[in-house]
Design an enzyme around this catalytic site. Structure first.
Site, PDB file in Angstrom:
ATOM      1  NE  ARG A  19      49.555 -95.650 -64.560  1.00 45.80           N
ATOM      2  CZ  ARG A  19      48.808 -95.663 -63.284  1.00 45.80           C
ATOM      3  NH1 ARG A  19      49.382 -95.065 -62.100  1.00 45.80           N
ATOM      4  NH2 ARG A  19      47.622 -96.347 -62.916  1.00 45.80           N
ATOM      5  CG  ASP A  20      49.705 -99.278 -61.280  1.00 42.33           C
ATOM      6  OD1 ASP A  20      50.135 -98.404 -60.511  1.00 42.33           O
ATOM      7  OD2 ASP A  20      49.102-100.186 -61.114  1.00 42.33           O
ATOM      8  CG  HIS A 211      44.146-102.905 -60.276  1.00 42.27           C
ATOM      9  ND1 HIS A 211      44.819-102.211 -61.486  1.00 42.27           N
ATOM     10  CD2 HIS A 211      45.302-102.848 -59.584  1.00 42.27           C
ATOM     11  CE1 HIS A 211      45.948-101.708 -61.419  1.00 42.27           C
ATOM     12  NE2 HIS A 211      46.210-101.910 -59.879  1.00 42.27           N
ATOM     13  CG  HIS A 213      48.289-104.193 -55.987  1.00 42.03           C
ATOM     14  ND1 HIS A 213      49.343-103.208 -55.639  1.00 42.03           N
ATOM     15  CD2 HIS A 213      47.728-103.828 -56.799  1.00 42.03           C
ATOM     16  CE1 HIS A 213      49.356-102.124 -56.519  1.00 42.03           C
ATOM     17  NE2 HIS A 213      48.177-102.749 -57.291  1.00 42.03           N
ATOM     18  CB  CYS A 244      50.053 -98.685 -53.206  1.00 43.18           C
ATOM     19  SG  CYS A 244      49.077 -96.943 -53.101  1.00 43.18           S
ATOM     20  CG  ASN A 253      49.771-103.589 -60.513  1.00 48.24           C
ATOM     21  OD1 ASN A 253      48.574-103.215 -59.954  1.00 48.24           O
ATOM     22  ND2 ASN A 253      50.648-102.890 -60.749  1.00 48.24           N
TER      23      ASN A 253
END
Length: 306
Positions: A19-20, A211, A213, A244, A253
């Site tokens: 997803r991300d 979470h 990055h 992002c 990520n």
């Protein structure tokens, strides 16, 4: 020297690549490829995979096939397949698709909230009250994700109390887990510990997740710093996919392969097969036509080939 006993014995890794990781890819990725990736990750042993996003295809066209993907994956017993749900329409779609967890999101930065979703932090959290209530009524796990908890591309520094305020609001909605996200990858270890410790005053540390990055190469260091203060849930993306779109220069990520290599070296159990994750990373990287961003994954793959 740090005593091994001070670190968690087990860590849960939430795989967010499907997803991300994939949502901002410009070229359309076929549903079958997404299904294959998720199935590979399921076989690798993840207990939680972020698999879909039920947002408007107008805003995130890559996720338009989410219902199709969720219908086709080979679900493994005990695995929670999560979906991002920005509103009740998204929740209803996620419920119909069999999502075991829905994810709501807000920002610790007022400026980011305005730029990202065109409303204040308070307004953004209020929008999720219906979703949160419905999740509880239907027995679906509810996860809250807090972006820009360590820094914002528009306002810079984000105060600890601002993070704590959003954690408290997410807690009051009934979130089962709350993600503390370094959306633009600017955090450093001491700052990470300060933020996590402040968040833990508002919410059970065992249900907080990191979470991170890797924009400035600090993600693994920040994960280690988080381990030292008791955080035992981390998000990562196979092959380091993602980024992002609202944060200029923000890379993806932290790569799942790199996190698993770190955990293995620390003697921390994850229940995940690193070799199978490397395979999954090489699979999706080959499909995307570029080398993966995981140093551990590429090193292990090269060793195999050599």
């Amino acid at each position: 020297m740090y005593a091994q006993a001070s670190l968690p014995h087990h860590v849960k890794i939430v795989e967010v690549g499907p997803r991300d990781g994939l949502q901002n890819e410009k070229d359309t990725i076929a549903a079958a490829v997404k299904v294959e990736l998720i199935d590979r990750l399921s076989r690798a042993g993840f207990a939680n995979i972020e698999a879909a996003s039920f947002v408007s295809p107008k805003w995130v066209p890559q996720m338009a096939t989410s219902s199709e993907v969720m219908a086709a994956i080979a679900r493994r017993p005990g695995v929670v397949y999560s979906a991002l749900t920005p509103n009740m329409q998204g929740f209803d779609a996620a419920l119909a698709a069999g999502a075991g967890e829905v994810v709501i999101f807000g920002s610790a930065s007022e400026a980011f909230s305005q730029k990202n979703i065109n409303c204040s932090i308070v307004e953004s959290i209020a929008r999720f009250e219906g979703v949160a209530k419905a999740a509880k009524e239907h027995g679906v796990r509810l996860r809250g994700s807090i972006s820009c908890a360590f820094g914002c591309p528009y306002q810079g520094e984000v105060p600890l109390d601002a993070v704590a305020d959003v954690v408290g609001r997410m807690r009051d909605l009934g979130c089962d887990e709350i993600d503390i996200a370094d959306t633009i990858g600017v955090a450093t270890p001491r700052q990470t510990q300060a933020v996590m410790l402040r968040a833990a005053r508002e919410f059970d540390v065992k249900r907080l997740s990191g979470h991170f990055h890797d924009t400035y190469g600090q993600a693994l260091a920040n994960i280690y710093a988080s381990l030292e203060v008791g955080i035992a849930i981390y998000h990562s993306s196979v092959s380091g996919l993602g980024g992002c779109p609202y944060a200029k220069g923000a890379t993806g990520n932290v790569a799942t392969e790199d996190v698993l290599y770190l955990m293995r070296g620390l003697g921390i159990d994850t229940g995940i097969d690193l070799d199978l994750v490397v395979d999954a990373g090489q699979f999706i990287s080959a499909h995307l036509g570029r080398k993966g961003a995981s140093r551990a994954g590429n090193a292990i793959a090269a060793k195999r080939a050599g």
